[in-house]
Design a protein around this motif. Structure first.
Motif, short mmCIF file in Angstrom:
data_model
loop_
_atom_site.label_atom_id
_atom_site.label_comp_id
_atom_site.label_asym_id
_atom_site.label_seq_id
_atom_site.Cartn_x
_atom_site.Cartn_y
_atom_site.Cartn_z
N VAL A 167 0.74 -1.24 -0.17
CA VAL A 167 0.01 -0.09 0.07
C VAL A 167 0.86 0.99 0.10
N ASP A 190 1.09 5.36 0.24
CA ASP A 190 0.22 6.51 0.42
C ASP A 190 1.08 7.58 0.01
N GLN A 223 -2.88 4.98 -2.50
CA GLN A 223 -3.98 5.45 -1.82
C GLN A 223 -3.54 6.91 -1.64
N THR A 256 3.13 -6.85 8.78
CA THR A 256 3.21 -5.62 7.96
C THR A 256 4.18 -4.68 8.32
N ILE A 300 3.53 -1.16 4.02
CA ILE A 300 2.78 0.13 3.86
C ILE A 300 3.77 1.22 3.61
N ALA A 318 -1.90 -5.99 3.81
CA ALA A 318 -0.57 -5.43 3.09
C ALA A 318 0.29 -6.02 3.93
N ARG A 320 -5.53 -0.76 6.03
CA ARG A 320 -4.16 -1.17 5.27
C ARG A 320 -3.84 -2.57 5.44
N SER A 321 -3.75 -2.86 6.91
CA SER A 321 -3.06 -4.28 7.36
C SER A 321 -4.02 -5.17 7.49
#
Ligand code: ARG
Length: 580
Positions: free
Chosen positions: A117, A119, A157, A365, A336, A333, A327-328
């Motif tokens: 993921v 961000d 994201q 994660t 991240i 994920a 997310r996790s």
């Protein structure tokens, strides 16, 4: 193809056969000078130190067990116990051939694809994107492209800031503009900077307006339909502004990648309940607070992380905790990655520690805050307009294109106006991106038009120009690069140096991906282009008298340089052109 990984495997096998433990670090590196070979195994010294034995003798033992039959032509001990490896030209040739015949230059996909993921960009929608958003947007996008190139499953994201108290003021102002019949698209919301300033001025000066603004915040958060409608209208406009910037910037973010702060609203109360339930958050002066001993100051006082305000309101922090959970736990994920200004490092430290305690982040994660430094003006202070205002990103990009067009106009060219303006766009955007991406992301850097638009030195124009030079060889000769199948014969040192560099793309990408640092790819491409220039000076390709087999061999090298430059620049989100 990753030569270093291959050598690490071989070195470990030899070390184990020589009686060393399996976890011995072989310390394989690229050699810094040709006389030290192409790669070095430097692990003998460290291992000998542990065993209190003689490093040169140990190095010899490792060499005796080293099976590099098809790979190296010479292996020798140097200095206190370095092992220098000279690769076989035949090994390079075979590897180059494989790279030339593969669309992805024989860069292997990751053995196990990870879910990552990312961000990035994540502007606040209350205002228009300014230069402060450049770094997150383009560094994040380069890393995303590289991850996807290697087969990882990437979820972009865009954690846009679309929530918070400012929006009360903005929608109250918007409501009045609508009442007054001001055209929204072309006037009121055409420039969000001005809109924000006007709203803020009314908030500070106008009797009753601040109260109304506060009232609208409460209503908005309570789900009032009228306020929500105004808010949505404002957000849609702001999102549209950022879309334009993304397009201009050649960034892969789309509307579908928006996962704004408000998306987590329904989860926030649950997050607080969970933290309270687990005694992670405690009440302090009416607020919900997490005290973190891990981040205590030098007097031993824990770091204070407020997760809910005394009035019950939620914060930026609460949203980020909910984002961890999503997310996790929900997306599952493996990694991240968060690209945000270094000034937010304490915040993300607090988020991670709290989320881990609460199980909002699984142990599996990896949470990687990837900070970056500030873009500075010539005066060494954060980049501003002449009058001290924030520079809109859209304006900066237009200026770069205009400047690029002016520079290109100085050069002779038989291209049409249309072609020239397309080239100016690619050069202008590329220049801004490369100048930024080529600096280590954690350092601040000084923004300078002349350096970034120069055709000399490590710049986008230099690399784009190098690409056109290689391509012109094929244009001139009429040889179709795609159908070129020849063995590469490596005889000259310039051919060797170029061949080796070409085969190191995967190593560079590995580093860029594990550390989230596009500057290593920038540096690599610059070195590659420079080696190509040296090669081209020393090794004629199309000149009369060059043997056809030599010519074809060199053409394969040229083609690989073009493909590698194009691929590498594409991973940085920088476009190339056939002519300039
Ligand atoms: N909108 C924030 C800002 O402009 C950045 C958000 C970064 N991402 C996050 N998960 N907090 O500062």
């Amino acid at each position: 193809m990753n030569i270093r990984t291959l050598l690490i495997e071989k070195a470990i096998a030899a070390m184990v056969a020589a009686g060393l433990p399996e976890d011995t670090n072989p310390a394989v590196t690229q050699s810094t000078r040709p006389q030290f070979g192409d790669y070095q195994i430097n692990g003998a010294m460290g291992a000998a130190k542990k065993l209190k034995s003689n490093p040169r003798e140990l190095a010899q033992k490792i060499i005796d067990n080293l099976d590099l039959a098809d790979i190296a032509e010479k292996t020798e001990i140097a200095g206190p116990g370095f092992i220098n490896i000279h690769l076989k030209p035949a090994f390079l040739s075979t590897s180059l051939k494989a790279a030339n015949e593969d669309e992805k230059l024989a860069v292997a996909p990751h053995a196990t694809a990870q879910k990552v993921v990312v961000d990035y960009s994540s502007p606040n929608l209350a205002k228009e994107m300014h230069v402060g958003h450049l770094r997150s947007t383009i560094i994040g996008d380069a890393v995303v492209r590289a991850l996807e190139f290697r087969g990882d499953d990437v979820v972009r994201q865009n954690h846009m800031g679309d929530w918070g108290t400012q929006f009360g003021m903005l929608i109250a102002h918007l409501e009045d503009q609508i009442k007054q019949g001001v055209d929204l698209e072309s006037v009121a919301l055409a420039d969000l900077e001005t809109f924000y300033r006007d709203a803020k001025k009314r908030f500070d000066d106008e009797e009753g307006f601040a109260d109304k603004a506060r009232d609208y915040v409460v209503k908005l958060q309570g789900g009032d339909a009228h306020c929500e409608k105004l808010w949505k209208l404002f957000i849609a406009t702001s999102v549209k502004h950022s879309e334009e910037v993304y397009k201009r910037l050649n960034v892969t973010l789309t509307q579908d990648d928006i996962m704004a702060e408000s998306a987590y609203n329904s989860e926030l109360a649950n997050i607080i309940a969970l933290l309270k339930d687990k005694d992670i958050a405690v009440e302090s002066e009416g607020a919900q607070v997490v005290f973190l001993d891990e981040l205590a100051n030098k007097d031993g006082e824990p770091s204070v992380f407020i997760v809910q305000k005394s009035g019950g309101g939620f914060l930026y922090a609460t949203t980020d905790l909910a984002a961890c959970d999503y997310r996790s736990n929900k997306l599952g994920a493996d990694r991240i990655l968060i690209f945000v200004d270094a000034r937010q490092s304490l915040h993300f430290n607090q988020v991670e520690l709290t989320a881990r305690k609460a199980g909002l982040l699984r142990d599996e994660t990896s949470y990687e805050f990837c900070p970056f430094g500030t873009m500075m003006g010539e005066d060494g202070k954060p980049f501003k307009t002449r009058t001290g205002g924030t520079v809109k990103l859209a304006d900066l990009l237009e200026e770069s294109i205009t400047r690029a067009a002016a520079k290109l106009a100085e050069r002779e060219s038989d291209l049409s106006d249309e072609e020239r303006s397309e080239i100016a766009r690619k050069v202008g955007i590329g220049a801004v991106k490369y100048a930024d991406l080529s600096k280590h992301r954690t350092s601040d850097y000084i923004f300078n038009w002349d350096t970034m638009l120069s055709f000399e030195g490590a710049t986008a124009p230099y690399l784009q120009y190098a690409y056109t030079r290689v391509r012109s060889i094929f244009r001139k000769s009429g040889i179709d690069a795609a159908s070129l199948i020849a063995d590469v014969a490596i005889n000259e040192p310039q051919e060797k140096a170029l061949a080796l560099k070409l085969l190191q793309l995967e190593e560079v990408l590995d580093l860029m991906i594990s550390e989230a640092t596009p500057h290593v790819l920038c540096g690599y491409l610059y070195e590659l282009a420079s080696l190509y220039m040296t090669f081209y000076e020393a090794c004629p390709v199309l000149k009369e008298g060059v043997e056809p087999s030599v010519r074809d061999s060199r053409l394969v090298l040229c083609n690989l340089v073009a493909k590698t430059l194009k691929t590498g620049l594409d991973l940085l989100g920088i476009e190339v052109m056939e002519q300039m």
